[in-house]
Design a protein around this motif. Structure first.
Motif, short mmCIF file in Angstrom:
data_model
loop_
_atom_site.label_atom_id
_atom_site.label_comp_id
_atom_site.label_asym_id
_atom_site.label_seq_id
_atom_site.Cartn_x
_atom_site.Cartn_y
_atom_site.Cartn_z
N ARG A 52 0.79 -1.17 -0.07
CA ARG A 52 0.16 -0.19 0.01
C ARG A 52 0.75 1.35 0.03
NH1 ARG A 52 -3.31 -1.92 1.99
NH2 ARG A 52 -5.49 -1.68 0.95
N GLN A 56 -2.52 5.98 -1.70
CA GLN A 56 -3.58 5.09 -1.79
C GLN A 56 -4.11 5.26 -0.23
OE1 GLN A 56 -1.38 1.33 -2.78
NE2 GLN A 56 -2.33 1.65 -4.92
N GLU A 60 -8.16 6.26 0.65
CA GLU A 60 -8.79 5.45 1.77
C GLU A 60 -9.41 6.30 2.62
OE1 GLU A 60 -8.14 1.23 2.48
OE2 GLU A 60 -6.17 1.28 1.28
N ASP A 63 -11.91 9.07 1.84
CA ASP A 63 -13.24 8.34 1.50
C ASP A 63 -14.13 7.82 2.82
OD1 ASP A 63 -12.74 8.56 -1.09
OD2 ASP A 63 -12.15 6.79 -1.67
N GLU A 64 -13.33 7.31 3.51
CA GLU A 64 -14.07 6.65 4.79
C GLU A 64 -14.67 7.92 5.80
OE1 GLU A 64 -14.74 3.55 7.71
OE2 GLU A 64 -13.98 3.35 5.65
N LYS A 186 -7.53 -0.34 10.17
CA LYS A 186 -7.60 -1.52 9.14
C LYS A 186 -6.57 -2.80 9.03
CE LYS A 186 -10.13 -0.73 6.11
NZ LYS A 186 -11.62 -0.84 5.74
#
Length: 442
Positions: A52, A56, A60, A63-64, A186
């Motif tokens: 990752r 990226q 993420e 967006d979360e 995560k």
């Protein structure tokens, strides 16, 4: 069980579950360490981390969190993510077009709303996005102490290479710590690596500069000048000075929020503010959005007394000007070139109008020396003057904090240096004590 904590995962069928169990058993047989945060083998965590990239992870993360953030918070967070992404690059990589890269990151890569509207990025952004995908540092490098220091260096430097202000660094630091905490959630990281690095924080200055605070005579002269220059916003500035409203709160004021008797003190019940961020950051694509009060929940209100002079100014406004949609007092009534906009007026008065009127009022009401000084340089400084006046008048700090929308601790930290009346009283007390002790022994 890992470290005394039970972990579990669900699978669509027994075959997949057995396969996953086999991975766990093999890792255990090898004597491999297991992650205390996720219960997974460290080899799996390392692989997820290594694959990752920072860009990226940042995407993420935004967006979360996008739907939970207010428009201004989205804008501020993305600004920090862009700064970090442009600074966390593989060795020897320099963007061929930094301006285009920042634009592509801001308006596409880290703009969830834009990507929801379209499956493909605009053509002009594609080369910059391909470049950053090949140049962004991997997460396992960021997680090292040198990676964290590189991130702190990126947010501590402006585009021209000069040192960023302490407030800017503090704001953008959240754009580094937020994604790293998200990576822990995560399972990409076992812990937040920022805890492993000691970085000296710049001291942020919270206390207001006493030089910006106008006295009542100067405030009256400024408000009189505003009334001559642009009478439609005289009441707006009166709210800032007499009721200590923030400009965003004054832009959201409606007739129903006001109790304005024919004489004496009135009352204001605040319940919202209008935050301007730009259409790229709001859900509705509007230039701004109405939000709850700062540091308050959605339904909280703040009740403030309205000084008789403020009551007079607001009654005059209501008697002279037609209200905007929903009873809003201060709205944009003219467009570009000064051409009138037909009613109904929907948009709150623009801050460009407020700043323009204020600049002219300072030139008209202040002496050349005062106009060249920091005195009331921003409309917000009228709020500072209001709070300082209340405190200097001897109003209890708890009451002032409630009216201003602060905690008492923040109030005293921010406004302690502006208590001119208290300072004068203290000096007189010291002088009286010294004079009374002259000629006495001991």
């Amino acid at each position: 069980m890992v470290g005394g904590k039970r972990f579990g995962s669900s699978f669509a069928n027994a075959k997949l579950a057995d396969s996953f169990r086999s991975v766990l058993m093999q890792a255990s047989s090898r004597g491999e360490a297991f992650d205390l945060a996720t219960g997974r083998p460290m080899s799996e965590i390392t692989a997820a981390r290594a694959d990752r990239l920072w860009v990226q992870l940042a995407r993420e993360f935004i967006d979360e969190r996008w739907d939970d953030f207010a428009a201004r918070h989205r804008q501020s967070t993305v600004d920090g993510l862009v700064t970090l992404t442009c600074g966390l690059l593989r060795e020897g990589r320099q963007p061929p077009d930094l301006k285009m890269l920042r634009e592509a990151l801001t308006h596409w890569e880290f703009n969830t709303a834009a990507r929801r509207r379209s499956a493909e990025p605009p053509v002009e952004y594609r080369e910059a996005l391909r470049w950053i995908a090949a140049s962004s540092l991997p997460l396992d490098v960021i997680a090292q102490p040198d990676g964290i220091r590189a991130g702190m260096k990126a947010i501590s430097t402006t585009l021209d290479g000069s040192r960023a202000s302490a407030s800017t660094v503090a704001r953008k630091r959240a754009a580094l710590s937020g994604p790293l905490r998200f990576a822990v959630e995560k399972g990409y990281l076992s812990h937040n690596p920022m805890r492993d690095v000691r970085v000296k924080r710049q001291q942020t200055v919270e206390a207001i500069d006493p030089r910006v605070v106008v006295n009542p005579r100067q405030a009256k002269a400024l408000l009189d000048a505003v009334r001559e220059i642009e009478p439609t916003v005289h009441g707006f500035f009166a709210l800032l000075y007499y009721a200590a409203l923030r400009p965003a709160e004054a832009r959201a004021i409606r007739k129903d929020d006001l109790t304005l008797p024919e004489s004496g003190w009135g009352q204001i019940v605040l319940h919202s503010s209008y935050q301007e961020s730009g259409s790229a950051w709001t859900d509705a694509g509007t230039h701004g959005e109405e939000r709850h009060l700062k540091h308050r929940s959605d339904r909280d209100t703040r009740v403030i007394p309205a000084h008789p002079e403020l009551v007079k100014a607001l009654r005059a406004h209501l008697a002279t000007y037609e209200l905007g949609v929903s009873g809003r007092l201060f709205v944009t009534r003219t467009g570009r070139g000064g051409h009138p906009i037909p009613a109904p007026w929907q948009n709150p008065v623009s801050m460009s109008t407020i700043y323009r009127v204020w600049a002219r009022a300072r030139e008209q009401a202040l002496t050349p020396e005062e106009a060249a000084s920091p005195l009331a340089r921003r409309p917000y400084d009228l709020r500072h003057a209001a709070v300082s006046t209340w405190l200097s008048a001897g109003v209890d700090s708890t009451q002032v904090a409630a009216w201003a929308g602060h905690s008492v601790a923040v109030l005293m930290r921010v406004y302690a240096s502006s208590l001119h009346g208290h300072q004068v009283q203290a000096m007189r007390q010291i002088e009286a004590l010294i004079e009374s002790s002259e000629g006495t022994d001991g």
